[in-house]
Design a protein around this motif. Structure first.
Motif, PDB file in Angstrom:
ATOM      1  N   GLN A 333       0.826  -1.205   0.000  1.00 54.82           N
ATOM      2  CA  GLN A 333       0.000   0.000   0.000  1.00 54.82           C
ATOM      3  C   GLN A 333       0.858   1.252   0.000  1.00 54.82           C
ATOM      4  O   GLN A 333       0.638   2.175  -0.798  1.00 54.82           O
ATOM      5  CB  GLN A 333      -0.911  -0.011   1.235  1.00 54.82           C
ATOM      6  CG  GLN A 333      -1.708   1.269   1.448  1.00 54.82           C
ATOM      7  CD  GLN A 333      -2.763   1.489   0.401  1.00 54.82           C
ATOM      8  OE1 GLN A 333      -3.342   0.545  -0.113  1.00 54.82           O
ATOM      9  NE2 GLN A 333      -3.027   2.753   0.069  1.00 54.82           N
ATOM     10  N   LYS A 334       1.830   1.290   0.885  1.00 54.97           N
ATOM     11  CA  LYS A 334       2.672   2.482   1.008  1.00 54.97           C
ATOM     12  C   LYS A 334       3.453   2.759  -0.259  1.00 54.97           C
ATOM     13  O   LYS A 334       3.516   3.906  -0.732  1.00 54.97           O
ATOM     14  CB  LYS A 334       3.633   2.314   2.195  1.00 54.97           C
ATOM     15  CG  LYS A 334       4.498   3.536   2.463  1.00 54.97           C
ATOM     16  CD  LYS A 334       5.355   3.324   3.704  1.00 54.97           C
ATOM     17  CE  LYS A 334       6.210   4.564   3.979  1.00 54.97           C
ATOM     18  NZ  LYS A 334       7.061   4.384   5.177  1.00 54.97           N
ATOM     19  N   LYS A 335       4.046   1.722  -0.828  1.00 51.00           N
ATOM     20  CA  LYS A 335       4.900   1.916  -2.007  1.00 51.00           C
ATOM     21  C   LYS A 335       4.096   2.175  -3.274  1.00 51.00           C
ATOM     22  O   LYS A 335       4.470   3.023  -4.090  1.00 51.00           O
ATOM     23  CB  LYS A 335       5.795   0.694  -2.209  1.00 51.00           C
ATOM     24  CG  LYS A 335       6.679   0.794  -3.452  1.00 51.00           C
ATOM     25  CD  LYS A 335       7.601  -0.413  -3.583  1.00 51.00           C
ATOM     26  CE  LYS A 335       8.451  -0.307  -4.851  1.00 51.00           C
ATOM     27  NZ  LYS A 335       9.378  -1.442  -4.993  1.00 51.00           N
ATOM     28  N   HIS A 336       2.984   1.459  -3.433  1.00 49.53           N
ATOM     29  CA  HIS A 336       2.304   1.480  -4.721  1.00 49.53           C
ATOM     30  C   HIS A 336       1.032   2.313  -4.773  1.00 49.53           C
ATOM     31  O   HIS A 336       0.728   2.897  -5.828  1.00 49.53           O
ATOM     32  CB  HIS A 336       1.983   0.046  -5.150  1.00 49.53           C
ATOM     33  CG  HIS A 336       3.191  -0.782  -5.440  1.00 49.53           C
ATOM     34  ND1 HIS A 336       3.844  -0.751  -6.647  1.00 49.53           N
ATOM     35  CD2 HIS A 336       3.889  -1.647  -4.659  1.00 49.53           C
ATOM     36  CE1 HIS A 336       4.885  -1.580  -6.624  1.00 49.53           C
ATOM     37  NE2 HIS A 336       4.929  -2.124  -5.419  1.00 49.53           N
ATOM     38  N   PHE A 337       0.271   2.381  -3.679  1.00 52.75           N
ATOM     39  CA  PHE A 337      -1.068   2.956  -3.787  1.00 52.75           C
ATOM     40  C   PHE A 337      -1.333   4.190  -2.935  1.00 52.75           C
ATOM     41  O   PHE A 337      -2.362   4.844  -3.130  1.00 52.75           O
ATOM     42  CB  PHE A 337      -2.110   1.873  -3.470  1.00 52.75           C
ATOM     43  CG  PHE A 337      -1.927   0.624  -4.281  1.00 52.75           C
ATOM     44  CD1 PHE A 337      -2.023   0.656  -5.661  1.00 52.75           C
ATOM     45  CD2 PHE A 337      -1.624  -0.584  -3.664  1.00 52.75           C
ATOM     46  CE1 PHE A 337      -1.835  -0.490  -6.420  1.00 52.75           C
ATOM     47  CE2 PHE A 337      -1.440  -1.737  -4.405  1.00 52.75           C
ATOM     48  CZ  PHE A 337      -1.542  -1.693  -5.792  1.00 52.75           C
ATOM     49  N   ASP A 338      -0.450   4.503  -1.989  1.00 54.56           N
ATOM     50  CA  ASP A 338      -0.619   5.759  -1.258  1.00 54.56           C
ATOM     51  C   ASP A 338      -0.453   6.934  -2.215  1.00 54.56           C
ATOM     52  O   ASP A 338       0.156   6.808  -3.287  1.00 54.56           O
ATOM     53  CB  ASP A 338       0.407   5.862  -0.121  1.00 54.56           C
ATOM     54  CG  ASP A 338      -0.053   5.145   1.139  1.00 54.56           C
ATOM     55  OD1 ASP A 338      -1.189   4.630   1.150  1.00 54.56           O
ATOM     56  OD2 ASP A 338       0.738   5.085   2.109  1.00 54.56           O
ATOM     57  N   ASP A 339      -0.974   8.091  -1.827  1.00 53.87           N
ATOM     58  CA  ASP A 339      -0.825   9.284  -2.665  1.00 53.87           C
ATOM     59  C   ASP A 339       0.649   9.545  -2.947  1.00 53.87           C
ATOM     60  O   ASP A 339       1.473   9.567  -2.023  1.00 53.87           O
ATOM     61  CB  ASP A 339      -1.443  10.499  -1.977  1.00 53.87           C
ATOM     62  CG  ASP A 339      -2.965  10.405  -1.922  1.00 53.87           C
ATOM     63  OD1 ASP A 339      -3.530   9.572  -2.660  1.00 53.87           O
ATOM     64  OD2 ASP A 339      -3.581  11.152  -1.134  1.00 53.87           O
ATOM     65  N   GLY A 340       0.978   9.723  -4.225  1.00 51.89           N
ATOM     66  CA  GLY A 340       2.359   9.947  -4.618  1.00 51.89           C
ATOM     67  C   GLY A 340       3.157   8.671  -4.831  1.00 51.89           C
ATOM     68  O   GLY A 340       4.350   8.732  -5.132  1.00 51.89           O
ATOM     69  N   GLY A 341       2.495   7.511  -4.700  1.00 49.96           N
ATOM     70  CA  GLY A 341       3.167   6.223  -4.857  1.00 49.96           C
ATOM     71  C   GLY A 341       3.353   5.839  -6.318  1.00 49.96           C
ATOM     72  O   GLY A 341       3.112   6.632  -7.234  1.00 49.96           O
ATOM     73  N   GLU A 342       3.777   4.603  -6.536  1.00 49.92           N
ATOM     74  CA  GLU A 342       4.080   4.123  -7.877  1.00 49.92           C
ATOM     75  C   GLU A 342       2.896   4.271  -8.830  1.00 49.92           C
ATOM     76  O   GLU A 342       3.063   4.720  -9.972  1.00 49.92           O
ATOM     77  CB  GLU A 342       4.516   2.651  -7.831  1.00 49.92           C
ATOM     78  CG  GLU A 342       5.863   2.400  -7.178  1.00 49.92           C
ATOM     79  CD  GLU A 342       7.024   2.702  -8.112  1.00 49.92           C
ATOM     80  OE1 GLU A 342       6.789   3.180  -9.245  1.00 49.92           O
ATOM     81  OE2 GLU A 342       8.171   2.459  -7.708  1.00 49.92           O
ATOM     82  N   PHE A 343       1.704   3.898  -8.377  1.00 50.99           N
ATOM     83  CA  PHE A 343       0.565   3.986  -9.286  1.00 50.99           C
ATOM     84  C   PHE A 343       0.291   5.421  -9.717  1.00 50.99           C
ATOM     85  O   PHE A 343       0.032   5.691 -10.896  1.00 50.99           O
ATOM     86  CB  PHE A 343      -0.707   3.397  -8.660  1.00 50.99           C
ATOM     87  CG  PHE A 343      -1.917   3.598  -9.527  1.00 50.99           C
ATOM     88  CD1 PHE A 343      -2.076   2.846 -10.680  1.00 50.99           C
ATOM     89  CD2 PHE A 343      -2.871   4.555  -9.209  1.00 50.99           C
ATOM     90  CE1 PHE A 343      -3.184   3.036 -11.506  1.00 50.99           C
ATOM     91  CE2 PHE A 343      -3.972   4.753 -10.030  1.00 50.99           C
ATOM     92  CZ  PHE A 343      -4.128   3.987 -11.184  1.00 50.99           C
ATOM     93  N   ASP A 344       0.350   6.364  -8.781  1.00 48.17           N
ATOM     94  CA  ASP A 344       0.108   7.757  -9.129  1.00 48.17           C
ATOM     95  C   ASP A 344       1.127   8.240 -10.160  1.00 48.17           C
ATOM     96  O   ASP A 344       0.783   8.934 -11.135  1.00 48.17           O
ATOM     97  CB  ASP A 344       0.188   8.638  -7.878  1.00 48.17           C
ATOM     98  CG  ASP A 344      -1.102   8.579  -7.060  1.00 48.17           C
ATOM     99  OD1 ASP A 344      -2.064   7.950  -7.532  1.00 48.17           O
ATOM    100  OD2 ASP A 344      -1.115   9.136  -5.951  1.00 48.17           O
TER     101      ASP A 344
END
Length: 350
Positions: A333-344
């Motif tokens: 969650q922290k790396k990929h989906f939190d605001d500013g993460g990989e997905f963003d």
């Protein structure tokens, strides 16, 4: 005569006041009885906040549980449903949705409830199998005949393809799809950079981000947008049942283990007096009757009996876990989906 009339008026006034007093007492008593009745009714009714693609499952599970509970306890209870993207549902509970139980598709959406003090941090230890009575995986649904020849995760990144995946920010379905694509590269010996590139290529091909898995299915099957839908195994089977043979189910060589965890929402259950029913409801999912219904709806059961009975419904596939590749849901969650993460960062590029 005037004096007699005055006396009569005084008597009538006192009688009127007495009648009003009696009415007030009766009204207060009635309100009290209604409140007690309403409270009793609430204590016999629970709300299950669940993710998008379990609607059909719980339409069968709920009446089966109600009948089982009546048989065992003599009590008449009811179960209501709320459905949406898994993460949206978690947010709704945080914002005040009075769900006595949650049945989600990822641990992260229950962890956030624990972080808010709505249930204990060790919730996963309160029921068997890390509090996940069933699991699934991510597969592909293509148009009939698979005209784009889609076979594996790397095919989803090919230029010109239209891929339907729900929003990973709001949907567990979308998160699993994202992580399955990323993890497929890592499990095949690829690097983080290569995994990032594949996921970037895949989301370049996503024309619309629906809020949940059912919305994505509607986009693909009814709006006829896209060449391939990525979703849970049970959802593609239900789509084929509903819409006929216009589609093909494709299993990638490797995919992700998608467990569906459950929990009693302590703060809500204790407030409403529904803890006993809520706990019994989740325990019912582990019974042979519950497991049979789960497998019937193309969700992979924990019961060996149900797994054997419905073996033809579940094609063998190599599965990896979120813990194995990403270090657990909190890290993912922290790396990929939190605001500013990989997905963003990936989606901003698109």
């Amino acid at each position: 005569m005037t004096r007699i009339k005055r006396i009569q008026q005084l008597i009538e006034k006192r009688q009127s006041l007495r009648r009003k007093s009696i009415s007030v007492v009766l009204l207060i008593a009635g309100i009290g009885l209604f409140a007690a009745y309403t409270s009793a009714q609430a204590a016999n009714s629970i709300l299950n906040a669940s993710y998008d693609v379990t609607r059909e499952l719980f339409k069968d599970v709920n009446p089966a549980f109600v009948a089982d509970w009546k048989k065992k306890t003599g009590e008449t209870v009811s179960v209501n449903q709320s459905h949406g993207g898994s993460s949206k549902q978690a947010r709704s509970v945080i914002d005040g949705l009075e769900a006595s139980v949650v049945t989600m598709n990822q641990a992260n959406d229950i962890d956030i409830l624990a972080d808010k003090g709505l249930l204990p941090q060790d919730w996963a230890k309160l029921f068997p199998n890390n509090a996940a009575p069933f699991y699934s995986t991510m597969v592909f649904l293509t148009r009939k005949g698979n005209p784009k020849h889609i076979a594996n995760w790397d095919d989803l990144g090919k230029p010109g393809l239209k891929v339907i995946i729900p929003n990973p920010k709001t949907s567990g379905n979308g998160r699993y799809s994202y992580l399955a694509a990323w993890g497929s590269v890592i499990k095949n010996g690829g690097t983080e950079a290569q995994a990032r590139q594949l996921v970037e290529n895949v989301f370049k091909n996503v024309p619309v981000l629906d809020g949940g898995g059912r919305g994505a299915t509607t986009t693909f099957t009814q709006r006829e947008i896209g060449d391939v839908l990525v979703t849970f195994e049970n959802e593609v089977q239900l789509a084929r049942q509903e819409f006929g043979d216009n589609f093909e189910v494709v299993y990638p060589k490797i995919s992700i283990l998608a467990e569906s965890p459950v929990a009693v929402v302590d703060k809500v259950a204790d407030k409403l007096g529904t803890r006993k029913i809520a706990t019994g409801y989740l325990q019912f999912l582990y019974t042979e009757a519950g497991q049979d219904l789960i497998a019937k709806h193309y969700l992979r059961p924990r019961s060996e009996i149900a797994a054997k009975k419905y073996a033809a419904s579940f094609k063998p596939v190599s599965l990896f876990t979120v813990d194995e590749v990403f270090g657990g849901w909190k890290q993912a969650q922290k790396k990929h989906f939190d605001d500013g993460g990989e997905f963003d960062r990936i989606y901003v590029k698109k």
